[in-house]
Design an enzyme around this catalytic site. Structure first.
Site, PDB file in Angstrom:
ATOM      1  N   ASP A  76      44.825  25.743  58.169  1.00 37.73           N
ATOM      2  CA  ASP A  76      45.536  26.268  56.886  1.00 37.73           C
ATOM      3  C   ASP A  76      47.018  25.861  57.421  1.00 37.73           C
ATOM      4  OD1 ASP A  76      45.590  25.834  54.304  1.00 37.73           O
ATOM      5  OD2 ASP A  76      46.673  27.583  54.339  1.00 37.73           O
ATOM      6  N   GLU A  84      45.548  20.902  59.245  1.00 32.96           N
ATOM      7  CA  GLU A  84      46.377  20.628  57.742  1.00 32.96           C
ATOM      8  C   GLU A  84      48.136  20.791  58.579  1.00 32.96           C
ATOM      9  OE1 GLU A  84      47.960  21.530  53.085  1.00 32.96           O
ATOM     10  OE2 GLU A  84      47.856  22.934  54.499  1.00 32.96           O
TER      11      GLU A  84
HETATM   12  C1  GLC Z   1      46.529  24.517  52.212  1.00 29.09           C
HETATM   13  C2  GLC Z   1      45.855  24.342  51.261  1.00 29.09           C
HETATM   14  C3  GLC Z   1      46.204  24.958  50.146  1.00 29.09           C
HETATM   15  C4  GLC Z   1      46.852  25.605  49.348  1.00 29.09           C
HETATM   16  C5  GLC Z   1      47.799  26.427  50.220  1.00 29.09           C
HETATM   17  C6  GLC Z   1      48.032  27.540  51.307  1.00 29.09           C
HETATM   18  O1  GLC Z   1      47.745  23.098  51.524  1.00 29.09           O
HETATM   19  O2  GLC Z   1      45.067  23.367  51.330  1.00 29.09           O
HETATM   20  O3  GLC Z   1      44.669  24.676  49.057  1.00 29.09           O
HETATM   21  O4  GLC Z   1      47.207  25.862  48.613  1.00 29.09           O
HETATM   22  O5  GLC Z   1      47.281  26.041  51.662  1.00 29.09           O
HETATM   23  O6  GLC Z   1      46.781  28.691  51.441  1.00 29.09           O
END
Ligand code: GLC
Ligand code: CA
Length: 557
Positions: A215, A273
């Site tokens: 993440d 991500e």
């Molecule tokens: C990422 C996740 C999202 C979350 C954010 C904070 O973007 O995909 O759902 O709210 O991180 O952890």
């Protein structure tokens, strides 16, 4: 375009895995409390096996007060009580592996929950203490320190700093939270934080989980001195640049983790991500000694348009191939408006799905489904990894009528009730047309459609699993058939790809084994190349013609 990649038998599993994303809270509720759970996933493994994916990614299931539905982790080495026990987790990984399905978890290293023992200890300790040094505490500006330390803004809205009350009962230091107030950012300049995450890696990898989705993998490292964002300049140069995103030093962290996964025989994978400003910078996360894959988010902001999609595919492939990594394709996830709606309405998620949902009255459901089906076949014909978000295989639509008092996404509150947030793509999965148990989501029949943790709308059963599984021509059966073909074709997944007769309205490319994919964006019908065998199409063909908004997989003569 050449990917110069080894044949399937010789390449690692993760290079072309198809991964099914499970938003656990909304998948299946086994104990009847209206919340999805681990045993719910276990009960649905046969469905996932039938669909034919290689891997499952489960959104964060760790101990968490659920202020951002698991992205606020209080204990990374335990599962959330609502979701089950560690024994359930162990049973799940065993059963999935027995079916030949891998599982990756969702690691949240940029921030923890404010209820993490470390943060609680930090609150109870003095400024300058080693407890505070695990997070980013600073004195405020202004005479009494009552102004935030800098001008950074939280992703969910409002300032990125929160002031704490010190032991003497007076307002004191501020801490950084790039997301919700309950998500304090870790201080990655602190060796203890590195060690904590190494321990977490080992904890789950020793249990044979197959890796992690990382993440906010472009976060974690903050520019020295925490300088103000120069908003004027940022707009001018590149709207993504921030002194806390995509810093060079973050790559050191990923290298550390790759060393850990490399030491495991079962070859765990890490997918990031990373919202980097360019394809080139995204590709830096998948250099050979860093992560295995990085989501290519370009489809999330793409319109249903041959020319721009072709460009997106070209650009993102070129960059990852340069560093020897596979591309990885994503049309949907738990943060964005469903692609059915997006592709029909021409919505462009500006990175996070935080924008308004377009005019629902203009949604043409039939056309939306045609496009969504064609988009899925396009994705599965491309080289590299592919991701399918739960419900995407059913062609679910965005839910737009959740009553305001039922909205759960912290964005709703933090935007001052101006942005409804991301709940519309997180509504519990309809397993049955029959509404009992929230359309089969819950084992408990008295959980009616409005009693699930997020309410389901009228007609939510229309696209239920039991109206599609085993039903010829359904969205589900199309995905299943495509995955079967994909497995049987040695060169799909990884392997060469060459554009053939693409035009302004058509995307066409060839893959090894005389395999070709044509997508017609319309308006005119397009003739199938003479002598080609049709392997699958996203909608019925008109004789020798591909109608508008239709994709077809062919074997060329
Ligand atoms: C990422 C996740 C999202 C979350 C954010 C904070 O973007 O995909 O759902 O709210 O991180 O952890
Ligand atoms: Ca439950």
């Amino acid at each position: 375009m050449h990917t110069n990649l080894p044949v399937r038998e010789e390449r690692p599993w993760w290079r072309d895995a198809v991964t099914y994303q499970i938003y656990i809270r909304s998948y299946a509720d086994s104990n009847g409390d209206g919340i999805g759970d681990i045993n719910g996933i276990r009960s649905r493994l046969p469905y996932i096996k039938d669909l034919g994916v290689d891997c499952i990614w489960i959104n964060p299931w760790f101990q968490s007060p659920q202020k951002d539905h698991g992205y606020d982790v209080a204990d990374y080495m335990d599962v959330n009580t609502d979701y089950g026990t560690m024994d359930d987790a162990k049973a799940l990984i065993k059963e999935a592996h027995d079916l030949g399905i891998r599982i990756i978890l969702d690691l949240v290293p940029n921030h923890s929950s404010d209820l993490h023992v470390w943060f609680q200890a930090a609150l109870n300790s003095e400024p300058g203490s080693k407890e505070r040094a695990r997070y980013i505490f600073r004195d405020g500006k202004g005479e009494n320190g009552d102004l935030p330390p800098n001008n950074w803004e939280a992703v969910f809205g409002g300032p990125a700093w929160e002031r704490v009350i010190e032991k003497d009962g007076k307002p004191g230091q501020w801490y950084l939270h790039l997301f919700a107030v309950e998500q304090p950012d870790f201080n990655w300049e602190n060796e203890e934080v590195w060690q904590h995450f190494r321990d977490i890696f080992k904890f789950w990898l020793d249990l044979e989980f197959d890796g992690f989705r990382i993440d906010v993998a472009h976060g974690m490292w903050k520019e020295k001195g925490l300088p103000d964002v120069d908003f004027a300049e940022v707009e001018l140069l590149d709207r993504h640049y921030r002194p806390y995103w995509d810093q060079e030093e973050v790559h050191e962290i990923h290298r550390d983790w790759r060393k850990i996964t490399n030491s495991y025989k079962h070859d765990p994978m890490l997918v990031s991500e990373a919202w980097a400003p360019t394809d080139q910078r995204t590709a830096m996360y998948v250099r050979p000694d860093e992560l295995h894959q990085s989501f290519n988010f370009s489809f999330l902001t793409a319109k249903w348009e041959a020319k721009s999609l072709k460009q997106i595919i070209d650009k993102s492939m070129t960059e990852v191939v340069k560093v020897g990594a596979p591309p990885s394709w994503v049309w949907e996830n738990h943060d964005v408006v469903r692609k059915t709606d997006r592709l029909d309405l021409g919505l462009q998620n500006k990175g996070k799905g935080l924008e308004k949902f377009g005019d629902p009255k203009k949604l043409n459901k039939e056309r939306a489904l045609l496009r969504a089906r064609a988009a899925t076949l396009l994705e599965l014909a491309l080289p590299g990894g592919a991701y399918i978000y739960q419900g995407e295989e059913l062609g679910l639509f965005e839910v737009r009528d959740i009553p305001e008092d039922r909205l759960e996404d912290p964005i709703w509150k933090m935007s001052g009730h101006t942005d409804r947030g991301r709940d519309g793509c997180r509504v519990p999965i309809p397993w049955t047309k029959d509404p009992a148990g929230a359309h089969g989501f819950s084992s408990n029949k008295s959980i009616t459609t409005d009693k699930a943790w997020l309410p389901q709308s009228e007609g939510w059963g229309e696209r239920a699993v039991d109206t599609q599984q085993g039903v010829q021509g359904s969205f589900f059966e199309m995905v299943k058939a495509a995955l079967t073909i994909r497995k049987g074709e040695a060169g799909l997944g990884d392997g060469e790809m060459n554009w053939i007769d693409s035009t302004d309205d058509v995307i066409a490319f060839q893959r090894p084994g005389k395999f070709a994919c044509y997508v017609n964006f319309g308006p005119a019908d397009v003739v199938i190349p003479y002598g080609a065998e049709v392997l699958i199409s996203s909608a019925p063909l008109k004789g020798e013609h591909i109608p508008a908004d239709t994709a077809v997989w062919l074997r060329l003569p």
